[in-house]
Design a protein around this motif. Structure first.
Motif, PDB file in Angstrom:
ATOM      1  N   ASP A 214      13.164  -1.011  23.814  1.00 29.04           N
ATOM      2  CA  ASP A 214      12.587  -0.289  25.343  1.00 29.04           C
ATOM      3  C   ASP A 214      11.305  -1.213  24.813  1.00 29.04           C
ATOM      4  O   ASP A 214      10.985  -1.516  23.755  1.00 29.04           O
ATOM      5  CB  ASP A 214      11.988   0.734  24.889  1.00 29.04           C
ATOM      6  CG  ASP A 214      11.113   2.014  25.572  1.00 29.04           C
ATOM      7  OD1 ASP A 214      11.441   1.819  27.000  1.00 29.04           O
ATOM      8  OD2 ASP A 214       9.661   2.233  25.763  1.00 29.04           O
ATOM      9  N   ARG A 215       9.634  -1.492  25.839  1.00 28.92           N
ATOM     10  CA  ARG A 215       9.827  -2.410  25.959  1.00 28.92           C
ATOM     11  C   ARG A 215       9.188  -3.610  25.198  1.00 28.92           C
ATOM     12  O   ARG A 215       8.588  -4.098  24.336  1.00 28.92           O
ATOM     13  CB  ARG A 215       8.236  -1.376  25.444  1.00 28.92           C
ATOM     14  CG  ARG A 215       8.035  -0.319  26.444  1.00 28.92           C
ATOM     15  CD  ARG A 215       6.291   0.289  25.742  1.00 28.92           C
ATOM     16  NE  ARG A 215       6.537   1.118  26.831  1.00 28.92           N
ATOM     17  CZ  ARG A 215       6.425   3.141  26.707  1.00 28.92           C
ATOM     18  NH1 ARG A 215       7.126   3.336  25.609  1.00 28.92           N
ATOM     19  NH2 ARG A 215       6.224   3.638  27.385  1.00 28.92           N
ATOM     20  N   GLY A 216      10.549  -4.335  25.392  1.00 31.88           N
ATOM     21  CA  GLY A 216      10.897  -5.438  24.583  1.00 31.88           C
ATOM     22  C   GLY A 216      11.050  -5.790  22.662  1.00 31.88           C
ATOM     23  O   GLY A 216      11.306  -7.005  21.601  1.00 31.88           O
ATOM     24  N   ARG A 217      11.533  -4.041  22.528  1.00 30.35           N
ATOM     25  CA  ARG A 217      11.566  -4.013  21.229  1.00 30.35           C
ATOM     26  C   ARG A 217      12.442  -3.403  20.897  1.00 30.35           C
ATOM     27  O   ARG A 217      13.725  -2.648  21.901  1.00 30.35           O
ATOM     28  CB  ARG A 217      10.569  -3.224  20.370  1.00 30.35           C
ATOM     29  CG  ARG A 217       9.208  -3.929  19.887  1.00 30.35           C
ATOM     30  CD  ARG A 217       8.574  -3.463  19.624  1.00 30.35           C
ATOM     31  NE  ARG A 217       7.010  -4.076  18.698  1.00 30.35           N
ATOM     32  CZ  ARG A 217       6.630  -5.138  18.193  1.00 30.35           C
ATOM     33  NH1 ARG A 217       7.446  -5.065  17.281  1.00 30.35           N
ATOM     34  NH2 ARG A 217       5.878  -5.562  17.755  1.00 30.35           N
ATOM     35  N   THR A 266       9.444  18.713  24.584  1.00 21.38           N
ATOM     36  CA  THR A 266       8.628  17.260  25.495  1.00 21.38           C
ATOM     37  C   THR A 266       8.581  18.239  27.227  1.00 21.38           C
ATOM     38  O   THR A 266       9.143  19.088  27.385  1.00 21.38           O
ATOM     39  CB  THR A 266       9.412  16.007  26.137  1.00 21.38           C
ATOM     40  OG1 THR A 266      10.674  16.165  26.146  1.00 21.38           O
ATOM     41  CG2 THR A 266       9.132  15.498  24.205  1.00 21.38           C
ATOM     42  N   LEU A 267       7.496  18.204  27.721  1.00 20.76           N
ATOM     43  CA  LEU A 267       7.706  18.175  29.439  1.00 20.76           C
ATOM     44  C   LEU A 267       7.082  17.337  29.454  1.00 20.76           C
ATOM     45  O   LEU A 267       5.509  16.856  30.134  1.00 20.76           O
ATOM     46  CB  LEU A 267       6.949  19.308  29.435  1.00 20.76           C
ATOM     47  CG  LEU A 267       6.671  19.823  30.983  1.00 20.76           C
ATOM     48  CD1 LEU A 267       7.505  20.386  31.226  1.00 20.76           C
ATOM     49  CD2 LEU A 267       5.049  20.795  30.783  1.00 20.76           C
ATOM     50  N   GLU A 268       8.191  16.910  30.782  1.00 22.58           N
ATOM     51  CA  GLU A 268       7.571  15.542  31.829  1.00 22.58           C
ATOM     52  C   GLU A 268       7.426  15.810  33.496  1.00 22.58           C
ATOM     53  O   GLU A 268       8.912  15.854  33.323  1.00 22.58           O
ATOM     54  CB  GLU A 268       8.482  14.244  31.420  1.00 22.58           C
ATOM     55  CG  GLU A 268       8.097  13.953  29.856  1.00 22.58           C
ATOM     56  CD  GLU A 268       9.015  12.237  29.801  1.00 22.58           C
ATOM     57  OE1 GLU A 268      10.357  12.334  30.555  1.00 22.58           O
ATOM     58  OE2 GLU A 268       8.986  12.322  28.259  1.00 22.58           O
ATOM     59  N   GLY A 269       6.716  16.025  33.688  1.00 22.65           N
ATOM     60  CA  GLY A 269       6.385  16.451  35.426  1.00 22.65           C
ATOM     61  C   GLY A 269       7.217  17.871  34.948  1.00 22.65           C
ATOM     62  O   GLY A 269       6.279  18.904  34.075  1.00 22.65           O
ATOM     63  N   ARG A 270       8.608  18.106  35.861  1.00 23.61           N
ATOM     64  CA  ARG A 270       9.037  19.458  35.874  1.00 23.61           C
ATOM     65  C   ARG A 270      10.144  19.673  34.462  1.00 23.61           C
ATOM     66  O   ARG A 270      11.012  20.868  34.827  1.00 23.61           O
ATOM     67  CB  ARG A 270      10.153  19.985  36.645  1.00 23.61           C
ATOM     68  CG  ARG A 270       8.847  19.842  38.616  1.00 23.61           C
ATOM     69  CD  ARG A 270       9.025  20.532  39.818  1.00 23.61           C
ATOM     70  NE  ARG A 270       9.663  19.832  40.311  1.00 23.61           N
ATOM     71  CZ  ARG A 270      10.910  20.145  40.185  1.00 23.61           C
ATOM     72  NH1 ARG A 270      11.998  21.050  39.924  1.00 23.61           N
ATOM     73  NH2 ARG A 270      11.566  19.192  40.954  1.00 23.61           N
ATOM     74  N   ARG A 313      14.511  10.134  22.183  1.00 19.13           N
ATOM     75  CA  ARG A 313      14.030  10.527  20.783  1.00 19.13           C
ATOM     76  C   ARG A 313      13.762   9.258  19.451  1.00 19.13           C
ATOM     77  O   ARG A 313      12.070   9.637  19.678  1.00 19.13           O
ATOM     78  CB  ARG A 313      14.472  11.045  19.587  1.00 19.13           C
ATOM     79  CG  ARG A 313      14.873  11.229  18.508  1.00 19.13           C
ATOM     80  CD  ARG A 313      15.915  11.201  17.491  1.00 19.13           C
ATOM     81  NE  ARG A 313      15.162  11.736  15.935  1.00 19.13           N
ATOM     82  CZ  ARG A 313      16.292  11.575  14.945  1.00 19.13           C
ATOM     83  NH1 ARG A 313      17.161  11.655  15.076  1.00 19.13           N
ATOM     84  NH2 ARG A 313      15.364  12.213  13.422  1.00 19.13           N
ATOM     85  N   HIS A 314      13.636   8.062  20.493  1.00 20.06           N
ATOM     86  CA  HIS A 314      13.100   6.830  19.416  1.00 20.06           C
ATOM     87  C   HIS A 314      11.970   6.222  20.487  1.00 20.06           C
ATOM     88  O   HIS A 314      11.478   4.950  20.119  1.00 20.06           O
ATOM     89  CB  HIS A 314      14.432   6.184  19.845  1.00 20.06           C
ATOM     90  CG  HIS A 314      15.332   5.922  18.332  1.00 20.06           C
ATOM     91  ND1 HIS A 314      14.963   6.143  17.227  1.00 20.06           N
ATOM     92  CD2 HIS A 314      16.704   7.182  18.599  1.00 20.06           C
ATOM     93  CE1 HIS A 314      15.947   6.512  16.525  1.00 20.06           C
ATOM     94  NE2 HIS A 314      16.780   6.991  16.895  1.00 20.06           N
ATOM     95  N   ALA A 315      11.991   7.135  22.066  1.00 16.80           N
ATOM     96  CA  ALA A 315      11.477   6.009  22.657  1.00 16.80           C
ATOM     97  C   ALA A 315      10.744   6.723  23.340  1.00 16.80           C
ATOM     98  O   ALA A 315       9.326   6.215  23.710  1.00 16.80           O
ATOM     99  CB  ALA A 315      12.545   4.782  24.193  1.00 16.80           C
ATOM    100  N   GLY A 316      10.894   8.165  23.025  1.00 14.95           N
ATOM    101  CA  GLY A 316       9.563   9.255  23.615  1.00 14.95           C
ATOM    102  C   GLY A 316       9.004   9.010  25.260  1.00 14.95           C
ATOM    103  O   GLY A 316       8.077   9.981  25.338  1.00 14.95           O
ATOM    104  N   ARG A 317      10.345   8.868  25.888  1.00 13.34           N
ATOM    105  CA  ARG A 317      10.932   9.221  27.308  1.00 13.34           C
ATOM    106  C   ARG A 317      11.901   9.293  27.572  1.00 13.34           C
ATOM    107  O   ARG A 317      12.909   8.409  26.943  1.00 13.34           O
ATOM    108  CB  ARG A 317       9.849   8.179  28.035  1.00 13.34           C
ATOM    109  CG  ARG A 317      10.435   6.248  28.020  1.00 13.34           C
ATOM    110  CD  ARG A 317       9.106   5.924  28.605  1.00 13.34           C
ATOM    111  NE  ARG A 317       9.474   4.155  28.418  1.00 13.34           N
ATOM    112  CZ  ARG A 317       9.370   3.682  29.279  1.00 13.34           C
ATOM    113  NH1 ARG A 317       8.571   2.983  29.968  1.00 13.34           N
ATOM    114  NH2 ARG A 317       9.382   2.582  28.488  1.00 13.34           N
ATOM    115  N   ASP A 321      13.184   8.502  34.115  1.00  4.68           N
ATOM    116  CA  ASP A 321      11.730   7.632  33.497  1.00  4.68           C
ATOM    117  C   ASP A 321      11.335   5.575  33.864  1.00  4.68           C
ATOM    118  O   ASP A 321      10.276   5.747  34.194  1.00  4.68           O
ATOM    119  CB  ASP A 321      10.822   8.368  32.853  1.00  4.68           C
ATOM    120  CG  ASP A 321      11.165   9.642  33.701  1.00  4.68           C
ATOM    121  OD1 ASP A 321      11.174  10.047  34.767  1.00  4.68           O
ATOM    122  OD2 ASP A 321      10.914  11.170  32.735  1.00  4.68           O
ATOM    123  N   ALA A 322      12.107   5.907  32.557  1.00  6.48           N
ATOM    124  CA  ALA A 322      11.675   4.832  31.926  1.00  6.48           C
ATOM    125  C   ALA A 322      12.391   3.220  33.253  1.00  6.48           C
ATOM    126  O   ALA A 322      11.356   2.173  33.339  1.00  6.48           O
ATOM    127  CB  ALA A 322      12.476   4.194  30.409  1.00  6.48           C
TER     128      ALA A 322
END
Length: 333
Positions: A214-217, A266-270, A313-317, A321-322
């Motif tokens: 994720d994001r290069g890591r 977590t709450l992302e969008g709906r 859990r590890h990327a937070g999204r 979505d990512a």
């Protein structure tokens, strides 16, 4: 064959493209010989850039990497002879026949005579291409073209085979057939396979070990089942009927998280996601909190942990979505 304990090893790879686009931000990984190793991440996570560096097609800004015991920067020629590469786009000559493509690939690696002919015949039979061997590659179906690509990567009997998104665009039947062949390459023949994919199911099904990028890591690495087992309890997902404002969403997530046995809310969008020691027991209480807070519910699901939950859990999204984010933000490659 190399005596190195690792078929592939990368340490702190960094890579930035023009426009200040960070593709890799200190990526590290190790791959054991004779295994299928999955690089799992959304589009733009840095998977393809990693493969380009490991296959000598790109140079990192910093960091080190070895493949089959050879340094990719100091001895790129040795690396190229030790690997096979199946890129996202077919490398076959569309005008040449399947057999001609394989013969040419073998000659490029110095193979000649009866040994090359026998090897080509074996690969054509193994990948169910013998009947189409005399046809131009451009006449092949998507599944046949992908099988030819893998055969091309195997002509010279490499130690490590890189498969970059090998099943993208294939129909379910062709994808299943490709999965079976990839599993056989490592299981029966001891070949090391490095697989990049953004299909969660594919990584879960094929890989002995995965690295979540994720994001290069690399944000998590390990056996897929073990990574999922680390997430105790059940995954609870609630789809709301409407999207809440930022303040209301934060208050709602906090309220749900106050219930005993419920965590990682977590709450992302709906979509509200949480982990619960006992998902079935938690659902009534979670629904009661949502009703009290005035949030209307569309659907509720309870499931055992998945790789999507591991990614969250590890990327937070969420993975989906990512996967969409780089296309919107011009992210890494």
């Amino acid at each position: 064959m190399s005596t190195s304990p690792h078929a592939v090893e990368a340490r702190e790879l960094t890579k930035t493209y023009p426009g200040d686009v960070t593709a890799l931000a200190g990526l590290s990984l190790t791959v054991r010989p004779g295994t299928v190793f999955g690089l799992l991440g959304p589009n733009g996570a840095g998977k393809s850039t990693t493969v380009k560096i490991l296959t000598t097609l790109a140079r990192p800004d910093s960091g080190t990497a070895t493949v089959a015991g050879h340094d990719v920067l100091r001895h790129p020629d040795r690396v190229r002879r030790a690997i096979g590469v199946v890129a996202q786009r077919s490398g076959a000559d569309p005008v040449a026949t399947g057999r001609e493509n394989l013969l040419l690939q073998g000659r490029l690696y110095g193979l000649r005579g009866a040994g090359l002919t026998s090897r080509v015949d074996d690969l054509l039979a193994r990948f169910a291409l013998a009947d189409a061997a005399g046809r131009p590659a451009k006449s092949y179906s998507g599944g046949m073209q992908r099988r030819l690509d893998v055969a091309l990567g195997l002509v010279h009997r490499p130690e490590v085979l890189f498969l970059d998104e090998p099943t993208t665009g294939l129909d379910p039947e062709a994808r299943t057939a490709m999965w079976q062949e990839i599993g056989r390459l490592a299981g029966a023949e001891g070949l090391t396979v490095v697989l990049t994919t953004h299909y969660l199911e594919e990584a879960d099904h094929l890989a002995d070990r995965i690295a979540i990028v994720d994001r290069g890591r690399v944000v998590a690495t390990g056996d897929p089942d073990r990574l999922k087992a680390e997430l105790r309890g059940d995954a609870v997902q609630v789809e709301l009927r409407e999207t809440l404002g930022e303040v209301d969403a934060r208050l709602l997530a906090t309220a749900v998280g106050e219930f005993a046995g419920v965590r990682e809310v977590t709450l992302e969008g709906r979509l509200l996601s949480a982990r619960a020691d006992d998902g079935g027991a938690a659902v009534p209480a979670v629904l009661a909190v949502l009703q009290r807070e005035g949030a209307r519910v569309a659907t509720v699901t309870v499931a055992r942990p998945s790789l999507d939950d591991v990614y969250l859990r590890h990327a937070g999204r969420r993975f989906a979505d990512a996967d969409a984010a780089p296309a919107l933000a011009g992210g890494a490659r």
